[in-house]
Design an enzyme around this catalytic site. Structure first.
Site, PDB file in Angstrom:
ATOM      1  N   VAL A  22      41.331  42.813  82.341  1.00  0.00           N
ATOM      2  CA  VAL A  22      41.064  41.394  82.608  1.00  0.00           C
ATOM      3  C   VAL A  22      42.338  40.571  82.810  1.00  0.00           C
ATOM      4  O   VAL A  22      42.266  39.389  83.116  1.00  0.00           O
ATOM      5  CB  VAL A  22      40.165  40.725  81.528  1.00  0.00           C
ATOM      6  CG1 VAL A  22      38.757  41.281  81.579  1.00  0.00           C
ATOM      7  CG2 VAL A  22      40.769  40.826  80.148  1.00  0.00           C
TER       8      VAL A  22
ATOM      9  N   TYR B  40      33.837  49.612  84.870  1.00  0.00           N
ATOM     10  CA  TYR B  40      32.623  49.148  84.171  1.00  0.00           C
ATOM     11  C   TYR B  40      31.375  49.220  85.046  1.00  0.00           C
ATOM     12  O   TYR B  40      31.158  50.209  85.731  1.00  0.00           O
ATOM     13  CB  TYR B  40      32.828  47.714  83.626  1.00  0.00           C
ATOM     14  CG  TYR B  40      34.161  47.545  82.987  1.00  0.00           C
ATOM     15  CD1 TYR B  40      34.470  48.273  81.836  1.00  0.00           C
ATOM     16  CD2 TYR B  40      35.132  46.724  83.525  1.00  0.00           C
ATOM     17  CE1 TYR B  40      35.701  48.150  81.249  1.00  0.00           C
ATOM     18  CE2 TYR B  40      36.371  46.599  82.932  1.00  0.00           C
ATOM     19  CZ  TYR B  40      36.644  47.316  81.804  1.00  0.00           C
ATOM     20  OH  TYR B  40      37.858  47.206  81.231  1.00  0.00           O
TER      21      TYR B  40
ATOM     22  N   LYS C 273      43.487  51.335  78.044  1.00  0.00           N
ATOM     23  CA  LYS C 273      42.501  52.321  77.578  1.00  0.00           C
ATOM     24  C   LYS C 273      42.727  53.698  78.218  1.00  0.00           C
ATOM     25  O   LYS C 273      42.427  54.732  77.622  1.00  0.00           O
ATOM     26  CB  LYS C 273      41.085  51.823  77.896  1.00  0.00           C
ATOM     27  CG  LYS C 273      40.706  50.561  77.122  1.00  0.00           C
ATOM     28  CD  LYS C 273      39.404  49.954  77.631  1.00  0.00           C
ATOM     29  CE  LYS C 273      39.061  48.678  76.857  1.00  0.00           C
ATOM     30  NZ  LYS C 273      37.904  47.962  77.430  1.00  0.00           N
TER      31      LYS C 273
ATOM     32  N   TYR D  35      43.954  47.547  68.435  1.00  0.00           N
ATOM     33  CA  TYR D  35      43.386  47.438  69.782  1.00  0.00           C
ATOM     34  C   TYR D  35      43.888  46.160  70.475  1.00  0.00           C
ATOM     35  O   TYR D  35      44.303  46.186  71.639  1.00  0.00           O
ATOM     36  CB  TYR D  35      41.851  47.464  69.680  1.00  0.00           C
ATOM     37  CG  TYR D  35      41.140  47.117  70.961  1.00  0.00           C
ATOM     38  CD1 TYR D  35      41.041  48.038  72.004  1.00  0.00           C
ATOM     39  CD2 TYR D  35      40.578  45.858  71.146  1.00  0.00           C
ATOM     40  CE1 TYR D  35      40.396  47.703  73.189  1.00  0.00           C
ATOM     41  CE2 TYR D  35      39.927  45.521  72.320  1.00  0.00           C
ATOM     42  CZ  TYR D  35      39.849  46.446  73.342  1.00  0.00           C
ATOM     43  OH  TYR D  35      39.217  46.111  74.515  1.00  0.00           O
TER      44      TYR D  35
ATOM     45  N   SER E  38      42.705  46.082  79.525  1.00  0.00           N
ATOM     46  CA  SER E  38      41.958  47.353  79.453  1.00  0.00           C
ATOM     47  C   SER E  38      42.602  48.514  80.201  1.00  0.00           C
ATOM     48  O   SER E  38      42.143  49.649  80.057  1.00  0.00           O
ATOM     49  CB  SER E  38      40.536  47.159  79.965  1.00  0.00           C
ATOM     50  OG  SER E  38      39.787  46.493  79.001  1.00  0.00           O
TER      51      SER E  38
HETATM   52  N1  GLN Z   1      41.265  42.984  75.436  1.00  0.00           N
HETATM   53  C1  GLN Z   1      40.131  42.771  76.277  1.00  0.00           C
HETATM   54  C2  GLN Z   1      38.860  42.735  75.455  1.00  0.00           C
HETATM   55  O1  GLN Z   1      38.741  43.497  74.546  1.00  0.00           O
HETATM   56  C3  GLN Z   1      40.096  43.856  77.293  1.00  0.00           C
HETATM   57  C4  GLN Z   1      38.927  43.746  78.247  1.00  0.00           C
HETATM   58  C5  GLN Z   1      39.255  44.156  79.644  1.00  0.00           C
HETATM   59  O2  GLN Z   1      40.408  44.142  80.084  1.00  0.00           O
HETATM   60  N2  GLN Z   1      38.234  44.438  80.404  1.00  0.00           N
HETATM   61  O3  GLN Z   1      37.968  41.970  75.681  1.00  0.00           O
END
Ligand code: GLN
Length: 308
Positions: free
Chosen positions: A262, A244, A66, A193, A63
């Site tokens: 993650v 988050y 993003k 994505y 993430s």
């Molecule tokens: N690729 C992961 C997902 O879509 C990214 C989530 C994350 O890093 N928080 O679940």
């Protein structure tokens, strides 16, 4: 500031937290990574880079991508409709819910709360796909350019593993499509994505690539990627939404714009000074690196450089 000495002290402080938490396993390919890893890098606004531990070992950005997809959409929107377009399709309020939650989408008519939860990031990737024709390859080239590392690559095993276990993201995308909030077909949006999340980068690569956020939109060579107000907006959304449902706790402890993934990485920005990246794979219940958060907390305690 003796960055190297600060990093050594931060690493010693974070060491007991390494191995705490859980390595992400809902994307099975992420589980291969050793929980023992810890690295941290600082890239200052003048181009100097410092690191400690596993700071040059590539990991899955997940993430953290993003932040960069939002920046690329803003940069690509210059001269067209402007970045206002994306903000009609995604909000900028903290969600208070987990990163992959569906609950708010129905009541809020398919408009995700912010660009850093999965639903919001899917909208940003969708926009990037429309703007570039190939969102994930554009992301890879952008990150190679900004990090100065031409060897950055996708991790096919991670992208495939995420696709195989991607029902939640597919559900989010289909739900938004039902509200007319995707411009491209769902399979193509989620595929791009997953690819963008699978890119492997080190703490060094990420700290250098995020330099424009500390330089108010300027790249290392002085050219302008974003307007200063756009960099400010990304930093603001990182602070309020980048970790988050732990964003409040993170602001309280660390006090910096930050974006976690993650894979165990977290980037953080000290506007006007430097960009940091820390990596340790053990995650807390909200999906943020335990040792990474402890390290950033200690960094701002030692330096007094939180934005507050
Ligand atoms: N690729 C992961 C997902 O879509 C990214 C989530 C994350 O890093 N928080 O679940």
């Amino acid at each position: 500031m003796d960055y190297q000495a600060v990093l050594e002290e931060v690493a010693a402080h974070a060491r007991p937290f390494v191995r705490q938490g859980q390595v992400a396993d809902y994307i099975p390919a992420l589980e291969r990574v050793s929980a023992d890893r810890f690295g941290m890098a600082v890239a200052d606004i003048h181009g100097a880079v410092y690191g400690v531990g596993d700071w040059e070992v590539p990991f899955s950005v997940q993430s953290i991508s993003k932040t960069f997809s939002l920046a690329l959409v803003m940069a690509q929107s210059h001269g067209s409709q402007g970045d206002g377009d994306i903000w009609k399709r995604v909000g900028r309020e903290p969600s208070g819910t987990p990163f992959n939650s569906l609950v708010q989408l129905e009541a809020e008519n398919g408009i995700p709360r912010n660009p850093f939860i999965n639903a919001g990031a899917l909208v940003v990737t969708d926009r990037l796909q429309t703007l570039t024709g190939d969102a994930s390859t554009s992301m890879l080239h952008f990150l190679r350019e900004e990090s100065g590392n031409p060897h950055l690559a996708f991790d096919q095993a991670v992208a495939d593993s995420e696709a195989e276990h991607g029902d939640r993201n597919a559900a989010l995308a289909h739900f938004m499509a039902s509200f007319g909030n995707l411009e491209n077909p769902v399979p193509s949006v989620i595929e791009h994505y997953f690819w963008q999340c699978s890119i492997e980068m080190s703490c060094r690569d990420l700290a250098v690539a995020g330099g424009f956020l500390a330089r108010h939109g300027l790249r290392a060579d002085g050219s302008r990627l974003l307007e200063a107000r756009e960099a400010k907006r990304i930093n603001a959304v990182m602070l309020t939404c980048g970790t988050y449902d732990a964003a409040g706790e993170f602001a309280y402890r660390v006090g910096l714009p930050a974006k976690s993934g993650v894979g165990g990485g977290i980037i953080a920005v000290i506007p006007g000074r430097c960009t940091l990246c820390v990596w340790s794979p053990g995650l807390d219940a909200r999906g943020n690196s335990v040792a990474g958060a402890a390290a950033l907390d200690h960094f701002t305690t030692l330096t007094g450089w939180s934005v507050f």
